[in-house]
Design a protein around this motif. Structure first.
Motif, PDB file in Angstrom:
ATOM      1  N   ALA A  58     -13.740  11.647  32.951  1.00 40.77           N
ATOM      2  CA  ALA A  58     -12.907  11.108  31.874  1.00 40.77           C
ATOM      3  C   ALA A  58     -11.925  12.173  31.380  1.00 40.77           C
ATOM      4  CB  ALA A  58     -13.780  10.616  30.726  1.00 40.77           C
ATOM      5  N   HIS A  59     -12.379  13.432  31.318  1.00 38.96           N
ATOM      6  CA  HIS A  59     -11.483  14.516  30.922  1.00 38.96           C
ATOM      7  C   HIS A  59     -10.326  14.641  31.913  1.00 38.96           C
ATOM      8  CE1 HIS A  59     -14.594  15.339  28.177  1.00 38.96           C
ATOM      9  NE2 HIS A  59     -15.246  16.255  28.842  1.00 38.96           N
ATOM     10  N   ARG A  60     -10.650  14.581  33.201  1.00 37.41           N
ATOM     11  CA  ARG A  60      -9.602  14.707  34.224  1.00 37.41           C
ATOM     12  C   ARG A  60      -8.592  13.564  34.119  1.00 37.41           C
ATOM     13  NH1 ARG A  60     -14.231  16.575  37.448  1.00 37.41           N
ATOM     14  NH2 ARG A  60     -13.795  18.632  38.317  1.00 37.41           N
ATOM     15  N   ARG A  61      -9.078  12.357  33.881  1.00 42.08           N
ATOM     16  CA  ARG A  61      -8.158  11.216  33.751  1.00 42.08           C
ATOM     17  C   ARG A  61      -7.228  11.407  32.549  1.00 42.08           C
ATOM     18  NH1 ARG A  61     -12.863   8.351  35.330  1.00 42.08           N
ATOM     19  NH2 ARG A  61     -13.387   7.895  33.140  1.00 42.08           N
ATOM     20  N   MET A  62      -7.779  11.874  31.429  1.00 45.45           N
ATOM     21  CA  MET A  62      -6.958  12.103  30.248  1.00 45.45           C
ATOM     22  C   MET A  62      -5.912  13.176  30.504  1.00 45.45           C
ATOM     23  SD  MET A  62      -7.989  13.415  26.405  1.00 45.45           S
ATOM     24  CE  MET A  62      -8.057  15.129  26.926  1.00 45.45           C
ATOM     25  N   LEU A  63      -6.317  14.263  31.141  1.00 47.63           N
ATOM     26  CA  LEU A  63      -5.393  15.344  31.434  1.00 47.63           C
ATOM     27  C   LEU A  63      -4.286  14.880  32.373  1.00 47.63           C
ATOM     28  CD1 LEU A  63      -8.021  18.172  31.866  1.00 47.63           C
ATOM     29  CD2 LEU A  63      -6.203  18.191  30.159  1.00 47.63           C
ATOM     30  N   ALA A  64      -4.662  14.141  33.405  1.00 49.11           N
ATOM     31  CA  ALA A  64      -3.661  13.652  34.358  1.00 49.11           C
ATOM     32  C   ALA A  64      -2.637  12.768  33.659  1.00 49.11           C
ATOM     33  CB  ALA A  64      -4.348  12.894  35.491  1.00 49.11           C
ATOM     34  N   ALA A  65      -3.104  11.928  32.737  1.00 46.38           N
ATOM     35  CA  ALA A  65      -2.181  11.041  32.018  1.00 46.38           C
ATOM     36  C   ALA A  65      -1.249  11.843  31.117  1.00 46.38           C
ATOM     37  CB  ALA A  65      -2.973  10.030  31.198  1.00 46.38           C
TER      38      ALA A  65
END
Length: 372
Positions: free
Chosen positions: A234-241
């Motif tokens: 979830a952290h990676r998805r937020m960062l990518a966005a």
């Protein structure tokens, strides 16, 4: 008489405290949740009085040999256009002509572990689950008795939660989250840092290990997480966005983030407490007075705090409450000044004047010791 000490955490504060306690005749056990010393993480700084602590441990020259060797840095805007560069300083470490040291966190923890492993008991792969007077229970090992328990287990300290209550009482979020990971040096950087700042997100990239590897620090502005702080996907998805649309090599760095095995993510936050001690429990380093990486002084606070706590416990001749009180009296002004560095100029480093004042704002020798 306080002679048997349990320390939770084997990063910087824990092993440093273990060293100074053993030098003063205490029996020391260090328990660490991870199965071994943790690797990865960003470069950290040792400054001011903390350099004297390393010197008194005989580690200063070895630390200098391991320091990073940056030639300079450049700052890019969100589209990848250069807005400044310098060959005199780097944002991560300050001026190159300073006597301060920047080195990888894992290199410093290895130095401290090697110095202490022969006469300190290390228990990896376990954690404290209960503290009742002198009896301590563990997740995996049998119960044991200790005269004193020290939480050196970081921002999300389990010891602090057991002895003082929920983290939410003490944590002050600074509105930023940071992720750190390593990858191969596919950018071909040669001892050169690159910083990119967008409106909601940005990052720093710099090479280590003779330019063979990159350490990447990603930062995003957010007040709170909509998901569990332990959910790295979830952290990676937020960062990518948040990073989407930024220029330069951002897409490649996001791709490397998804592949990184040492991905680490956490809030930029501070810990503020009315007291660091309760009964036979006390806290050192980030567990008690985290200043956040935004201060650049977390490692120095850990090293100095470990030295002062050990000295005051010895001076108290086994009376732990007296030792804890003296430790807090000496460390609080120093911790307060260094925490202020993180909030002096939001989004920017603190002034050089403030850093110079904060990093030397304590003596390693108390007045009582000097007068004797």
């Amino acid at each position: 008489m306080t002679k048997n000490v349990l320390i939770s955490g084997a990063s910087v504060a824990g092993p440093a405290l273990a060293y100074w306690l053993r030098r003063r005749g205490f029996e020391v056990t260090v328990v660490e949740r991870a199965p071994a010393l943790r690797t990865g993480g960003q470069a950290i700084d040792v400054r001011g009085v903390a350099l004297d602590v390393l010197d008194r441990m005989g580690l200063l020259e070895r630390a200098r040999e391991l320091r990073t060797t940056m030639r300079g840095m450049q700052m890019l805007d969100g589209q990848g256009n250069e807005v400044m560069r310098s060959t005199e300083m780097a944002l991560s470490s300050g001026r190159f002509d300073s006597g301060d040291i920047e080195l990888l966190r894992e290199d410093l923890t290895s130095l401290l572990y090697e110095l202490t492993r022969d006469d300190v008991e290390y228990v990896f792969g376990d954690t404290i689950t209960g503290i009742d007077g002198t009896e301590v229970t563990f997740e995996n090992g049998p119960p044991r008795r200790f005269d004193v328990v020290v939480g050196a287990d970081g921002l999300h300290s389990g010891v602090r939660a057991l002895a003082f209550g929920p983290e939410s009482q003490f944590l002050r979020h600074l509105g930023t989250y940071l992720a750190v990971f390593s990858t191969e040096n596919f950018l071909g950087l040669d001892n050169w840092q690159v910083w990119l700042h967008g409106e909601e997100a940005g990052y720093a990239v710099y090479p280590v290990r003779d330019n063979s590897e990159l350490r990447v620090t990603l930062g995003v502005h957010a007040d709170s997480l909509p998901h569990d702080r332990r959910d790295n996907d979830a952290h990676r998805r937020m960062l990518a966005a948040k990073l989407d649309g930024l220029g330069w090599e951002t897409p490649k760095l996001v791709e490397a983030m998804w592949e990184a095995e040492d991905f680490y993510f956490d809030a930029m936050a501070q810990i503020h407490m009315d007291t660091w001690s309760s009964g036979r429990v006390t806290l050192v380093g980030d567990a008690g007075y985290c200043a956040s990486p935004l201060s650049g002084q977390g490692t120095s606070l850990a090293l100095v705090g470990a030295y002062v706590l050990a000295e005051e416990l010895e001076r108290a001749d086994g009376q732990h409450a007296e030792g804890f009180a003296a430790y807090e009296a000496r460390m609080r002004p120093f911790a307060r000044l260094n925490q202020a560095l993180a909030t002096e100029n939001p989004g920017q480093p603190a002034s050089e004047e403030s850093l110079e004042r904060a990093k030397t704002a304590i003596s390693l020798d108390s007045q009582e010791k000097v007068s004797r």
